[in-house]
Design a protein around this motif. Structure first.
Motif, PDB file in Angstrom:
ATOM      1  N   ARG A   9       9.240 -13.330  -2.105  1.00 14.05           N
ATOM      2  CA  ARG A   9       9.731 -12.437  -2.847  1.00 14.05           C
ATOM      3  C   ARG A   9       9.401 -10.909  -2.418  1.00 14.05           C
ATOM      4  O   ARG A   9      10.037 -10.121  -2.678  1.00 14.05           O
ATOM      5  N   LEU A  10       8.070 -10.983  -1.652  1.00 16.93           N
ATOM      6  CA  LEU A  10       7.583  -9.543  -1.279  1.00 16.93           C
ATOM      7  C   LEU A  10       8.354  -9.005  -0.348  1.00 16.93           C
ATOM      8  O   LEU A  10       8.386  -7.759  -0.199  1.00 16.93           O
ATOM      9  N   SER A  11       9.010  -9.835   0.384  1.00  9.86           N
ATOM     10  CA  SER A  11       9.895  -9.002   1.658  1.00  9.86           C
ATOM     11  C   SER A  11      10.936  -8.615   1.135  1.00  9.86           C
ATOM     12  O   SER A  11      11.470  -7.726   1.756  1.00  9.86           O
ATOM     13  N   GLU A  12      11.417  -8.816  -0.136  1.00 10.07           N
ATOM     14  CA  GLU A  12      12.761  -7.909  -0.887  1.00 10.07           C
ATOM     15  C   GLU A  12      12.213  -6.556  -1.185  1.00 10.07           C
ATOM     16  O   GLU A  12      13.104  -5.985  -1.848  1.00 10.07           O
ATOM     17  N   GLU A  13      11.125  -6.376  -1.310  1.00  8.16           N
ATOM     18  CA  GLU A  13      10.418  -5.154  -1.641  1.00  8.16           C
ATOM     19  C   GLU A  13      10.930  -4.755  -3.069  1.00  8.16           C
ATOM     20  O   GLU A  13      11.275  -3.687  -3.179  1.00  8.16           O
ATOM     21  N   PRO A  14      10.299  -5.496  -4.044  1.00 11.93           N
ATOM     22  CA  PRO A  14      10.803  -5.222  -5.485  1.00 11.93           C
ATOM     23  C   PRO A  14       9.968  -3.940  -6.103  1.00 11.93           C
ATOM     24  O   PRO A  14      10.630  -3.465  -6.917  1.00 11.93           O
ATOM     25  N   PHE A  15       8.953  -3.935  -5.413  1.00  7.14           N
ATOM     26  CA  PHE A  15       7.764  -2.669  -6.011  1.00  7.14           C
ATOM     27  C   PHE A  15       8.047  -1.468  -5.188  1.00  7.14           C
ATOM     28  O   PHE A  15       8.192  -1.510  -4.195  1.00  7.14           O
ATOM     29  N   LYS A  22      -0.930  15.052 -10.155  1.00  4.49           N
ATOM     30  CA  LYS A  22      -2.197  14.974 -10.848  1.00  4.49           C
ATOM     31  C   LYS A  22      -2.796  13.925 -10.295  1.00  4.49           C
ATOM     32  O   LYS A  22      -4.011  13.603 -10.927  1.00  4.49           O
ATOM     33  N   GLY A  23      -2.517  13.142  -9.308  1.00  2.00           N
ATOM     34  CA  GLY A  23      -3.195  12.232  -8.669  1.00  2.00           C
ATOM     35  C   GLY A  23      -2.870  10.696  -9.505  1.00  2.00           C
ATOM     36  O   GLY A  23      -3.532   9.614  -9.073  1.00  2.00           O
ATOM     37  N   THR A  24      -1.917  10.665 -10.279  1.00  2.00           N
ATOM     38  CA  THR A  24      -1.681   9.343 -10.939  1.00  2.00           C
ATOM     39  C   THR A  24      -0.623   8.446 -10.044  1.00  2.00           C
ATOM     40  O   THR A  24      -0.037   9.165  -9.090  1.00  2.00           O
ATOM     41  N   VAL A  25      -0.656   7.435 -10.309  1.00  3.69           N
ATOM     42  CA  VAL A  25       0.278   6.454  -9.542  1.00  3.69           C
ATOM     43  C   VAL A  25       1.229   5.940 -10.403  1.00  3.69           C
ATOM     44  O   VAL A  25       0.685   5.050 -11.448  1.00  3.69           O
ATOM     45  N   VAL A  26       2.416   5.900 -10.241  1.00  7.36           N
ATOM     46  CA  VAL A  26       3.579   5.357 -11.245  1.00  7.36           C
ATOM     47  C   VAL A  26       4.058   4.182 -10.374  1.00  7.36           C
ATOM     48  O   VAL A  26       4.527   4.350  -9.088  1.00  7.36           O
ATOM     49  N   ILE A  27       4.136   2.988 -10.968  1.00  7.28           N
ATOM     50  CA  ILE A  27       4.539   1.711 -10.392  1.00  7.28           C
ATOM     51  C   ILE A  27       5.962   1.240 -10.863  1.00  7.28           C
ATOM     52  O   ILE A  27       5.959   1.359 -12.065  1.00  7.28           O
ATOM     53  N   TYR A  28       6.823   1.143  -9.839  1.00  5.74           N
ATOM     54  CA  TYR A  28       8.341   0.627 -10.380  1.00  5.74           C
ATOM     55  C   TYR A  28       8.437  -0.840  -9.850  1.00  5.74           C
ATOM     56  O   TYR A  28       7.958  -0.960  -8.978  1.00  5.74           O
ATOM     57  N   TYR A  29       9.049  -1.382 -10.569  1.00  7.36           N
ATOM     58  CA  TYR A  29       9.731  -2.773 -10.085  1.00  7.36           C
ATOM     59  C   TYR A  29      10.896  -2.859 -10.444  1.00  7.36           C
ATOM     60  O   TYR A  29      11.709  -2.764 -11.585  1.00  7.36           O
ATOM     61  N   GLU A  30      11.994  -3.025  -9.329  1.00  5.48           N
ATOM     62  CA  GLU A  30      13.304  -3.273  -9.320  1.00  5.48           C
ATOM     63  C   GLU A  30      13.733  -1.936 -10.119  1.00  5.48           C
ATOM     64  O   GLU A  30      14.774  -1.842 -10.661  1.00  5.48           O
ATOM     65  N   GLY A  31      13.111  -0.647  -9.696  1.00  2.73           N
ATOM     66  CA  GLY A  31      13.678   0.609 -10.276  1.00  2.73           C
ATOM     67  C   GLY A  31      12.991   0.876 -11.801  1.00  2.73           C
ATOM     68  O   GLY A  31      13.371   1.988 -12.228  1.00  2.73           O
ATOM     69  N   LYS A  32      12.380   0.160 -12.492  1.00  2.00           N
ATOM     70  CA  LYS A  32      12.008   0.267 -13.772  1.00  2.00           C
ATOM     71  C   LYS A  32      10.752   0.663 -13.769  1.00  2.00           C
ATOM     72  O   LYS A  32       9.943  -0.169 -13.081  1.00  2.00           O
ATOM     73  N   ILE A  34       6.896   0.237 -14.557  1.00  2.00           N
ATOM     74  CA  ILE A  34       6.174  -0.685 -15.416  1.00  2.00           C
ATOM     75  C   ILE A  34       4.717  -0.497 -15.783  1.00  2.00           C
ATOM     76  O   ILE A  34       4.083  -1.006 -16.409  1.00  2.00           O
ATOM     77  N   LYS A  35       4.140   0.450 -14.801  1.00  2.00           N
ATOM     78  CA  LYS A  35       2.611   0.826 -15.103  1.00  2.00           C
ATOM     79  C   LYS A  35       2.432   2.056 -14.396  1.00  2.00           C
ATOM     80  O   LYS A  35       2.850   2.798 -13.541  1.00  2.00           O
ATOM     81  N   ASN A  36       1.281   2.757 -15.106  1.00  2.00           N
ATOM     82  CA  ASN A  36       0.997   4.010 -14.853  1.00  2.00           C
ATOM     83  C   ASN A  36      -0.588   3.849 -14.515  1.00  2.00           C
ATOM     84  O   ASN A  36      -1.219   3.260 -15.217  1.00  2.00           O
ATOM     85  N   ILE A  37      -1.297   4.486 -13.579  1.00  2.00           N
ATOM     86  CA  ILE A  37      -2.676   4.238 -13.169  1.00  2.00           C
ATOM     87  C   ILE A  37      -3.200   5.623 -12.852  1.00  2.00           C
ATOM     88  O   ILE A  37      -2.559   6.400 -12.155  1.00  2.00           O
ATOM     89  N   LYS A  38      -4.349   5.613 -13.563  1.00  2.00           N
ATOM     90  CA  LYS A  38      -4.979   7.056 -13.478  1.00  2.00           C
ATOM     91  C   LYS A  38      -6.450   6.846 -13.095  1.00  2.00           C
ATOM     92  O   LYS A  38      -6.986   5.840 -12.911  1.00  2.00           O
ATOM     93  N   ASP A  39      -7.071   8.048 -12.860  1.00  2.18           N
ATOM     94  CA  ASP A  39      -8.368   8.207 -12.657  1.00  2.18           C
ATOM     95  C   ASP A  39      -9.009   7.521 -11.400  1.00  2.18           C
ATOM     96  O   ASP A  39      -8.174   7.476 -10.313  1.00  2.18           O
TER      97      ASP A  39
END
Length: 83
Positions: A9-15, A22-32, A34-39
């Motif tokens: 599944r990871l070869s399809e690059e869903p993420f 501000k240094g936060t990371v926003v993660i998307y799954y299939e364009g949506k 799904i998670k914000n990572i801070k600090d």
């Protein structure tokens, strides 16, 4: 074949991810989103991504691991119940 990604599944690059000013990371799954990572967690993730950014599968694996088990197959049922 790797034991981690048996269904390949990871070869399809869903993420996908975005690093904000501000240094936060926003993660998307299939364009949506799904998670914000801070600090500190975001700093560690950015450093790990920069270490393996040439290997797309490794980046996908990092993003999959940090999001955890968010997808369980019952998303449609939950949406229908709330209506």
């Amino acid at each position: 074949m790797s034991d981690i990604d048996k269904r390949n599944r990871l070869s399809e690059e869903p993420f996908d991810y975005q690093i904000t000013k501000k240094g936060t990371v926003v993660i998307y799954y299939e364009g949506k989103q799904i998670k914000n990572i801070k600090d500190r967690e975001a700093e560690r993730l950015i450093a790990r991504i920069k270490e393996v950014e040439e290997n797309i599968t490794a980046v996908q694996l990092l993003l999959a691991k940090i999001t955890g088990n968010f997808k369980r197959g019952n998303e449609k049922i939950g949406k229908m119940k709330s209506k």
